[in-house]
Enzyme design. Sequence first.
Site, PDB file in Angstrom:
ATOM      1  N   ARG A  58      16.844 101.863  48.542  1.00 22.52           N
ATOM      2  CA  ARG A  58      16.636 102.278  47.054  1.00 22.52           C
ATOM      3  C   ARG A  58      15.682 101.280  46.809  1.00 22.52           C
ATOM      4  O   ARG A  58      14.671 101.352  46.148  1.00 22.52           O
ATOM      5  CB  ARG A  58      17.899 102.408  46.159  1.00 22.52           C
ATOM      6  CG  ARG A  58      17.446 102.120  44.792  1.00 22.52           C
ATOM      7  CD  ARG A  58      18.715 102.706  43.713  1.00 22.52           C
ATOM      8  NE  ARG A  58      19.943 102.432  43.993  1.00 22.52           N
ATOM      9  CZ  ARG A  58      20.519 101.226  43.917  1.00 22.52           C
ATOM     10  NH1 ARG A  58      19.584 100.128  43.429  1.00 22.52           N
ATOM     11  NH2 ARG A  58      21.658 101.199  44.171  1.00 22.52           N
ATOM     12  N   TYR A 107       1.720 117.851  29.123  1.00 22.66           N
ATOM     13  CA  TYR A 107       2.441 118.624  29.911  1.00 22.66           C
ATOM     14  C   TYR A 107       3.780 118.962  29.463  1.00 22.66           C
ATOM     15  O   TYR A 107       4.402 118.241  28.640  1.00 22.66           O
ATOM     16  CB  TYR A 107       2.713 117.766  31.397  1.00 22.66           C
ATOM     17  CG  TYR A 107       3.727 118.732  32.177  1.00 22.66           C
ATOM     18  CD1 TYR A 107       3.260 119.714  32.964  1.00 22.66           C
ATOM     19  CD2 TYR A 107       5.025 117.915  32.621  1.00 22.66           C
ATOM     20  CE1 TYR A 107       3.955 120.329  33.882  1.00 22.66           C
ATOM     21  CE2 TYR A 107       5.554 118.617  33.605  1.00 22.66           C
ATOM     22  CZ  TYR A 107       5.375 119.792  34.128  1.00 22.66           C
ATOM     23  OH  TYR A 107       6.034 120.557  34.961  1.00 22.66           O
ATOM     24  N   ASP A 113      -1.441 109.947  31.784  1.00 21.02           N
ATOM     25  CA  ASP A 113      -1.217 110.706  33.011  1.00 21.02           C
ATOM     26  C   ASP A 113      -2.351 111.175  33.527  1.00 21.02           C
ATOM     27  O   ASP A 113      -3.050 112.113  33.052  1.00 21.02           O
ATOM     28  CB  ASP A 113      -0.104 111.919  32.321  1.00 21.02           C
ATOM     29  CG  ASP A 113       0.183 112.838  33.341  1.00 21.02           C
ATOM     30  OD1 ASP A 113      -0.345 113.270  34.481  1.00 21.02           O
ATOM     31  OD2 ASP A 113       1.159 113.731  32.882  1.00 21.02           O
ATOM     32  N   LYS A 141       0.951 117.631  42.591  1.00 25.14           N
ATOM     33  CA  LYS A 141      -0.203 118.281  42.580  1.00 25.14           C
ATOM     34  C   LYS A 141      -1.200 117.791  43.461  1.00 25.14           C
ATOM     35  O   LYS A 141      -1.214 117.953  44.778  1.00 25.14           O
ATOM     36  CB  LYS A 141      -0.350 118.309  41.074  1.00 25.14           C
ATOM     37  CG  LYS A 141       0.556 118.439  39.955  1.00 25.14           C
ATOM     38  CD  LYS A 141       1.486 119.668  40.213  1.00 25.14           C
ATOM     39  CE  LYS A 141       2.611 119.879  39.328  1.00 25.14           C
ATOM     40  NZ  LYS A 141       2.561 119.331  38.067  1.00 25.14           N
TER      41      LYS A 141
HETATM   42  C1  LIG Z   1       3.705 118.674  37.057  1.00 27.82           C
HETATM   43  C2  LIG Z   1       3.337 117.778  35.978  1.00 27.82           C
HETATM   44  C3  LIG Z   1       4.058 116.816  35.566  1.00 27.82           C
HETATM   45  C4  LIG Z   1       5.789 116.685  35.908  1.00 27.82           C
HETATM   46  O1  LIG Z   1       5.481 116.440  37.102  1.00 27.82           O
HETATM   47  P1  LIG Z   1       6.816 116.702  38.100  1.00 27.82           P
HETATM   48  O2  LIG Z   1       6.338 116.192  39.596  1.00 27.82           O
HETATM   49  O3  LIG Z   1       6.792 118.354  38.131  1.00 27.82           O
HETATM   50  O4  LIG Z   1       8.092 116.254  37.782  1.00 27.82           O
HETATM   51  C5  LIG Z   1       3.444 115.878  34.671  1.00 27.82           C
HETATM   52  N1  LIG Z   1       2.434 115.816  34.278  1.00 27.82           N
HETATM   53  C6  LIG Z   1       1.551 116.902  34.514  1.00 27.82           C
HETATM   54  C7  LIG Z   1       0.136 116.903  33.922  1.00 27.82           C
HETATM   55  C8  LIG Z   1       1.961 117.855  35.424  1.00 27.82           C
HETATM   56  O5  LIG Z   1       0.940 118.662  35.789  1.00 27.82           O
END
Ligand SMILES: *Cc1c(COP(=O)(O)O)cnc(C)c1O
Length: 399
Positions: A50, A113, A188, A213
Amino acid sequence: MHHYDNFDTKVIHAGQHPDPVTGAVMPPISVASTYAQRSPGEHAGFEYSRSHNPTRYALERMIAHLEAGSATIDEKDDPSCGGFAFASGLAATTTVLELLDTGDEVVCMDDVYGGTNRLFSRVAARSRGLKIKYVDMTDLNKLGEALTPKTKLVWIETPTNPTLKIVDLAAAAKLTRSKSSSAILVCDNTFASPYNQRPLEHGFDVVMHSATKYLGGHSDAVAGLLVVNDLALAQKVRFHQNAVGAVLGPFESYMVLRGIKTLAIRMERHNATGQRVAEWLSKHAGVEQVVYPGLPSHPQHALAKKQMKGFTGMITFFIKGGLPEARKFLETVRVFALAESLGGVESLVDHPAIMTHASVPPEQRKALGISDTLIRLSCGIENCDDLIADLEHALAGAG
Ligand SMILES: *Cc1c(COP(=O)(O)O)cnc(C)c1O
């Protein structure tokens, strides 16, 4: 010390070393949960998985180099150079929230998001008493009005999902520093990817990714990442990554690292296809409006050109008609798959009002312009002619 500075070389080599024993050019998927010590407390920097995992470190160093560039923290000072991997994007976000104290003020982009909105409003507001203000930061006056000396976190997403609004990163950072000097400034960067945009270069403290993504890029792993370029903050995040424990496993770490190796060529294609499909859609009679930062019709086109290299494969458009037309379109596509998520090699289409953004309250959805005719495309890296033919066929079917 690098002998290269180009992004498309970095995605292959940055922070990577051949395996010291075998010379393997990719890190082994290191599954051991614990490591043998020579004598109590005498070890090679690995105690428990971890806290320390070599496969995760390899990914973490890579993302640190991609986002933080020349400001990257030296590996001698921090084993992962200020990069941190988590079990999901939301696990990364949760760990950022752990840096705050009960009752702290947070200023957040209005169109974040859906899961970020849910975590802030329905979990952290209750469990930590955070006071959260959502503001449309495309208008910096609104950000200025929301910031106070007590603001401890500013959370920005640009481009936003699904309305693709763009926030001026450099200006937002400057304004935050002047009004809320103790705030942690987070971007983000999931939608843009570091190929197109690097917030740390504009004065941000933390970059967050859903590596699920574009970074992973193959729709086969769920992962989250954070990058910081200040050693003191890196040490804080390291403590919390281990203390909270929402770490990324070795297999997913490997998958995301493997995905990143092709990030530059994938993004090049996503950007080119996104631009061409957006231009094509904007001339189609069955389309009401197209939202794409690469189109001159986008309200922040000039700003997007200034702070981004390209505009990705994400396109939002409004189909003519109503929900029945939208539904028919979504049922008729054959190359695009009707699915949530984005950023993979395969093209996806999403109906935010019913699918990804159903958790956003209807009034808020309305205020953000997420109507029943809004359709979101994630253009993959298939042949662009085939994607356009598929859209043509589905638009004909719808209307
Ligand atoms: C998908 C997404 C998240 C969340 O991420 P996960 O890997 O699904 O927990 C956060 N911000 C954006 C812009 C996203 O597209």
